[in-house]
Every structure is written in C-alpha cells, then in structure tokens.
Design an enzyme around this catalytic site. Structure first.
Site, PDB file in Angstrom:
ATOM      1  N   HIS A  48       0.836  -1.204   0.000  1.00 58.36           N
ATOM      2  CA  HIS A  48       0.000   0.000   0.000  1.00 58.36           C
ATOM      3  C   HIS A  48       0.876   1.261   0.000  1.00 58.36           C
ATOM      4  O   HIS A  48       0.653   2.181  -0.795  1.00 58.36           O
ATOM      5  CB  HIS A  48      -0.924   0.005   1.218  1.00 58.36           C
ATOM      6  N   HIS A  68       0.954   4.675  -2.679  1.00 51.51           N
ATOM      7  CA  HIS A  68       1.375   6.076  -2.528  1.00 51.51           C
ATOM      8  C   HIS A  68       2.629   6.407  -3.339  1.00 51.51           C
ATOM      9  O   HIS A  68       2.745   7.497  -3.890  1.00 51.51           O
ATOM     10  CB  HIS A  68       1.642   6.390  -1.057  1.00 51.51           C
ATOM     11  N   GLU A 121      -6.592   8.982  -0.797  1.00 51.09           N
ATOM     12  CA  GLU A 121      -6.703   7.549  -0.478  1.00 51.09           C
ATOM     13  C   GLU A 121      -7.769   6.851  -1.335  1.00 51.09           C
ATOM     14  O   GLU A 121      -7.542   5.734  -1.806  1.00 51.09           O
ATOM     15  CB  GLU A 121      -7.035   7.329   1.001  1.00 51.09           C
ATOM     16  N   SER A 177      -3.908   0.259  -4.539  1.00 47.25           N
ATOM     17  CA  SER A 177      -3.103  -0.823  -3.954  1.00 47.25           C
ATOM     18  C   SER A 177      -3.966  -1.999  -3.515  1.00 47.25           C
ATOM     19  O   SER A 177      -3.452  -2.953  -2.949  1.00 47.25           O
ATOM     20  CB  SER A 177      -2.311  -0.296  -2.751  1.00 47.25           C
TER      21      SER A 177
HETATM   22 FE   LIG Z   1      -2.452   5.281   2.798  1.00 48.35          FE
END
Ligand SMILES: [Fe+2]
Length: 298
Positions: free
Chosen positions: A162, A167, A208, A227
């Site tokens: 993730h 990111h 997010e 992700s």
């Molecule tokens: Fe995050």
C-alpha cells in the site's frame, strides 16, 4: 484516531526492550510464529532508526517476495484499466521492481530525483499530525512489513504494498507530489482537532479513495484503491458523488468494508483545483464555515 490510523496493529516495547506487534486474532499471520517474529523485528528496526540516516534494510523471505510479485502482477492489468493517467505516468517514471520487495532506500533513490519525496520507516501507526505534517517536508512514513503469504491479495492493515505501490507511484509525479505537500501544510496550519479530522477526511476521500472521470471512464487516483486488488474492482459499484469539500469532510465510512460512497472529480485538473485549493487555503475558520454549510443544508 481517524481512518487508516485505526487499521495499524498496535506496537509496544517492554521495559526490557522487546518490541511486540499485536496482531488481531483474525489476522492471517496471527498463528504463524515465524511471521510474528519477523513483524516484531521489523517494528524494532523502525523504532531504532535515527532521523537523518537512511532507512534500515529489512529482511524478507522468498515467500514474501513472491507476495509482492503476485500482487504487482495482478494490479498491473487493473492499473492499465482503472488507474488515472497521472498515476500511470508516475508509475512509469518510478519504475519499481515488480519481482521483489524493494528496500525503502532503493525507493528513495528512485523517488528523490523525481519529486524530492523520500520514505522513512514507521513501526506502525504514526501520530496523525506527524504523518500528515511530514508530507509538507516531502517525507512519507512507511511501514516495511508485507501481508501474510497465505492470502496475498488481502491485507487487514496497510503494508509496504500500500505504502509504496499505492502512494509511491503517486509521489513520483509532480502533480501528485504538490497535492501531498499541500495536504501536509494544511494539517500543520489548522489548530483544532476538529479541523484536523476534517482535513484528514478530505485526504481519505481524495488521495486515499479518490476517483476521476477521464474520457468518459471512472479512473482511480486514491492510493487505497490503487493498492487494493479487491477494492479497485468495486469502484464501478460505488455511489459516486461530486467533488464537494464540505461533504467529503463530514462523510462517515466503515474502514473495515469497501467504501460504498466515493467522490469523483471531473478530471485530475478539477481535483487539483478543488482538493488542492482546499488544502492550500484551509484554516480553522474555513472548516467552521464548511461545517455550518453542511448543517444548514441537512
Ligand atoms: Fe495510505
């Protein structure tokens, strides 16, 4: 605490110095003593890290490298189909290895020349203001563990997949990097817990779990979606709402399930205007005005 912060397994250190990661009973790795020992060792590594030094090297098993490879392979086609153009561009620029878990120091070597962002290690949960505020300095706090190998396509907590695939590929593009820095500055600017929670919810529903419409298709730009093998495929079923900051800042959600409500920008330009504009200007008074606006309309 808010949102993603609730997902991290608690980490404690005994008086004797032993570091323990408290995995929940239902965690896929909870009954694997070898996995638990490695999680404890990784958390200890992060706690021993000194700011100003390179991130420590983590040891991974072949099974864990294989988890990375499986997830990257599955996400590859999904990204082509469902990720926004800026993310795909960032991913190409960063060029992460897909066959093995990269060390954070390797990620930094790739990322720093692109946007000036760098990763530092985190044992688990980082206090909200420290996590967001550091983004203003181009610093991203990242865990180093990977999900348990028994269920490679599922994780109950944010892992290095993730943090880096989600990111990191964003942070490799200057348009995303600017938004992250603005979010960090916003978190530092506001003074009240209420305003910080509002900022963190806008972050949650944008960086997010944000989506945008591109050439008539809904594409993802949120790292949580990008992700997640499962959640990215649920976007078509989500209730899409316009990009309205007042609504994003008060929207409730259940972190243990796929997000049923997503906020959709009309292209990445609009995300930069609306979300970036909010992060650039927000202060406590503005949050109070937005909260009154929502209450008045309710
Ligand atoms: Fe995050």
């Amino acid at each position: 605490m808010f949102e993603e912060a609730q997902l991290y397994a608690p980490v404690t250190r005994s008086e004797g110095g032993d570091v323990t990661v408290h995995l929940s009973d239902g965690h896929p790795g909870a009954v694997d003593p070898e996995y638990r020992a490695r999680r404890n060792a990784l958390a200890a590594l992060a706690m021993e890290w000194q700011p100003g030094t390179p991130p420590p090297a983590a040891t991974y098993t072949e099974a864990e490298h294989e988890v990375w490879q499986i997830v990257c392979g599955e996400l590859h086609g999904l990204h082509e189909r469902l990720a926004c153009a800026v993310y795909l561009d960032g991913k190409q620029r960063l060029g992460l290895p897909e066959s093995r878990i990269p060390q954070l120091v390797e990620v930094n070597d790739l990322l720093l020349p692109l946007t000036g962002f760098r990763y530092v290690p985190a044992a688990g949960l980082v206090p909200l203001l420290e996590f967001y505020g550091s983004l203003a300095d181009g610093v991203f706090h990242s865990t180093q563990y990977v999900r348990h190998h028994s269920v490679p396509l599922y994780t109950p907590e944010p892992d290095i997949l993730h943090e880096v695939v989600g990111h990191g590929n964003c942070l490799a593009h200057d348009r995303f990097a600017r938004l992250y820095r603005l979010a960090g500055a916003a978190a530092r600017r506001v003074q009240t817990t209420e305003a910080l929670e509002f900022v963190s919810k806008v972050f949650w529903f944008s960086l997010e779990f944000g989506v945008v419409r591109e050439r008539g298709e809904v594409r993802c730009y949120g790292a949580g979606l990008l992700s997640s093998f499962g959640e990215i495929q649920q976007v078509a079923r989500a209730d899409l709402r316009p990009l309205t900051i007042a609504r994003m800042g008060v929207q409730t959600y259940d972190i243990t399930h796929y997000q049923p409500i997503l906020f959709c920008g009309d292209g990445f330009d609009q995300v930069e205007d609306v979300v970036g504009g909010f992060f650039a200007d927000v202060d406590d008074d503005q949050v109070q005005r937005l909260l009154r606006e929502v209450t008045a309309r309710a």
